[in-house]
Scaffold this active site. Sequence first.
Site, PDB file in Angstrom:
ATOM      1  N   TYR A 222      26.216   0.508   1.647  1.00  0.00           N
ATOM      2  CA  TYR A 222      25.249   1.191   0.771  1.00  0.00           C
ATOM      3  C   TYR A 222      23.829   0.889   1.253  1.00  0.00           C
ATOM      4  O   TYR A 222      22.889   1.624   0.968  1.00  0.00           O
ATOM      5  CB  TYR A 222      25.472   0.774  -0.683  1.00  0.00           C
TER       6      TYR A 222
ATOM      7  N   LYS B   1      17.694   2.040  -4.880  1.00  0.00           N
ATOM      8  CA  LYS B   1      18.139   2.050  -6.289  1.00  0.00           C
ATOM      9  C   LYS B   1      17.531   0.868  -7.059  1.00  0.00           C
ATOM     10  O   LYS B   1      17.246   0.985  -8.250  1.00  0.00           O
ATOM     11  CB  LYS B   1      19.675   2.009  -6.369  1.00  0.00           C
TER      12      LYS B   1
HETATM   13  P1  NAD Z   1      24.443  15.549  -4.119  1.00  0.00           P
HETATM   14  O1  NAD Z   1      24.490  15.556  -2.631  1.00  0.00           O
HETATM   15  O2  NAD Z   1      25.208  16.603  -4.821  1.00  0.00           O
HETATM   16  O3  NAD Z   1      22.950  15.562  -4.648  1.00  0.00           O
HETATM   17  C1  NAD Z   1      21.905  14.933  -3.957  1.00  0.00           C
HETATM   18  C2  NAD Z   1      20.703  15.837  -4.118  1.00  0.00           C
HETATM   19  O4  NAD Z   1      19.534  15.230  -3.552  1.00  0.00           O
HETATM   20  C3  NAD Z   1      20.889  17.190  -3.400  1.00  0.00           C
HETATM   21  O5  NAD Z   1      20.717  18.241  -4.323  1.00  0.00           O
HETATM   22  C4  NAD Z   1      19.766  17.189  -2.367  1.00  0.00           C
HETATM   23  O6  NAD Z   1      19.222  18.473  -2.148  1.00  0.00           O
HETATM   24  C5  NAD Z   1      18.751  16.284  -3.061  1.00  0.00           C
HETATM   25  N1  NAD Z   1      17.731  15.803  -2.135  1.00  0.00           N
HETATM   26  C6  NAD Z   1      17.881  15.022  -1.033  1.00  0.00           C
HETATM   27  N2  NAD Z   1      16.692  14.890  -0.401  1.00  0.00           N
HETATM   28  C7  NAD Z   1      15.788  15.610  -1.127  1.00  0.00           C
HETATM   29  C8  NAD Z   1      14.409  15.904  -0.975  1.00  0.00           C
HETATM   30  N3  NAD Z   1      13.701  15.422   0.054  1.00  0.00           N
HETATM   31  N4  NAD Z   1      13.808  16.681  -1.905  1.00  0.00           N
HETATM   32  C9  NAD Z   1      14.504  17.183  -2.947  1.00  0.00           C
HETATM   33  N5  NAD Z   1      15.816  16.957  -3.142  1.00  0.00           N
HETATM   34  C10 NAD Z   1      16.439  16.185  -2.221  1.00  0.00           C
HETATM   35  O7  NAD Z   1      24.983  14.082  -4.520  1.00  0.00           O
HETATM   36  P2  NAD Z   1      25.085  13.333  -5.926  1.00  0.00           P
HETATM   37  O8  NAD Z   1      26.082  12.246  -5.688  1.00  0.00           O
HETATM   38  O9  NAD Z   1      25.306  14.280  -7.036  1.00  0.00           O
HETATM   39  O10 NAD Z   1      23.659  12.640  -6.048  1.00  0.00           O
HETATM   40  C11 NAD Z   1      22.812  12.763  -7.173  1.00  0.00           C
HETATM   41  C12 NAD Z   1      22.289  11.405  -7.604  1.00  0.00           C
HETATM   42  O11 NAD Z   1      23.355  10.629  -8.133  1.00  0.00           O
HETATM   43  C13 NAD Z   1      21.680  10.576  -6.465  1.00  0.00           C
HETATM   44  O12 NAD Z   1      20.560   9.881  -6.955  1.00  0.00           O
HETATM   45  C14 NAD Z   1      22.808   9.597  -6.161  1.00  0.00           C
HETATM   46  O13 NAD Z   1      22.343   8.412  -5.541  1.00  0.00           O
HETATM   47  C15 NAD Z   1      23.305   9.351  -7.564  1.00  0.00           C
HETATM   48  N6  NAD Z   1      24.617   8.715  -7.668  1.00  0.00           N
HETATM   49  C16 NAD Z   1      25.675   9.221  -7.001  1.00  0.00           C
HETATM   50  C17 NAD Z   1      26.920   8.594  -7.110  1.00  0.00           C
HETATM   51  C18 NAD Z   1      28.113   9.117  -6.370  1.00  0.00           C
HETATM   52  O14 NAD Z   1      29.063   8.372  -6.156  1.00  0.00           O
HETATM   53  N7  NAD Z   1      28.132  10.392  -5.986  1.00  0.00           N
HETATM   54  C19 NAD Z   1      27.059   7.454  -7.918  1.00  0.00           C
HETATM   55  C20 NAD Z   1      25.953   6.971  -8.602  1.00  0.00           C
HETATM   56  C21 NAD Z   1      24.723   7.598  -8.473  1.00  0.00           C
END
Ligand code: NAD
Length: 271
Positions: free
Chosen positions: A159, A166
Amino acid sequence: MLLQGKRALVMGVANNRSIAWGIARAFHREGAELAFTYQGERLKENLVGLLAELGGADRFPIFPCDVTSDAEIAAVFDGLRARWGALEVLVHCLAFAGRDELTRPFVEISRGGYAQALDISAYSLIRCTAAARPLLEAAGGGSVMTLTYNAVERVVPSYGVMAIAKAALEAEVRYLAAELGPANIRVNAISAGPIRTLAASAVRGISGFRDAMDEVAPLRRNVTTEEVGDVAVFLASDLARAVTGNLIFADSGFHVMSAAGMLELRRKDGG
Ligand code: NAD
């Protein structure tokens, strides 16, 4: 209909697996008015396609927004001011770290990769909240939320730099909550379990963490984007009017388990 009369901006829908999409669908079900941002033309197509499910893209304000651009962030909130005049809910659901930074040893994280991950994944919450603030104040207050992962206090291999982003993000939630509380603006984070999304595919070994949820999380299963969406509904709603500066776990209880507890469960399950 817990969100009737609330206007929400959802940032971070990339495709139908996105946590932001799970949140958007839950908000829609609860009667919220929605607006969206997308990063780049390719993701715009995805978003427009998905919005057919909610009655068609032309019903929703949608804006391009790469959060590395102050001008694009400002244009989003100028657009919303013109369209709605006020905003009750801001969903910051985005993050990025270069794949190289996540695969190389932690001690070799580059200066540039560190700056980029922190800029996009953490600083953007501050910038977007600042830009949203006048609209949230115009609504008499509101709810800002972001998404985090429980790799801050405990090490999750690979990570890497995202754990640092985070950690910064979670600290920002507390500082923003303290500063914006007098304006009745609440700021919280949801710490979600490991979900199969585009962003998560960059984290090596994450499919193993997902499988492990069935064995070692107290609820013995992983979470879905729908379930994270329901937690987001709570935070956006008036039910959470006394909740700010919090980290709410939507992870089937995984975060309460110690390594010893997990090993013991695995030993028992193994017979
Ligand atoms: P995802 O890939 O569907 O979404 C990530 C988003 O970030 C995308 O829409 C992308 O366009 C956007 N992004 C990246 N760089 C960017 C930029 N420069 N400007 C604007 N947007 C940008 O993945 P996700 O897992 O749904 O991620 C959403 C959030 O949830 C993130 O913060 C991620 O860290 C968090 N999260 C994810 C998980 C998991 O296991 N998937 C767990 C906990 C937290």
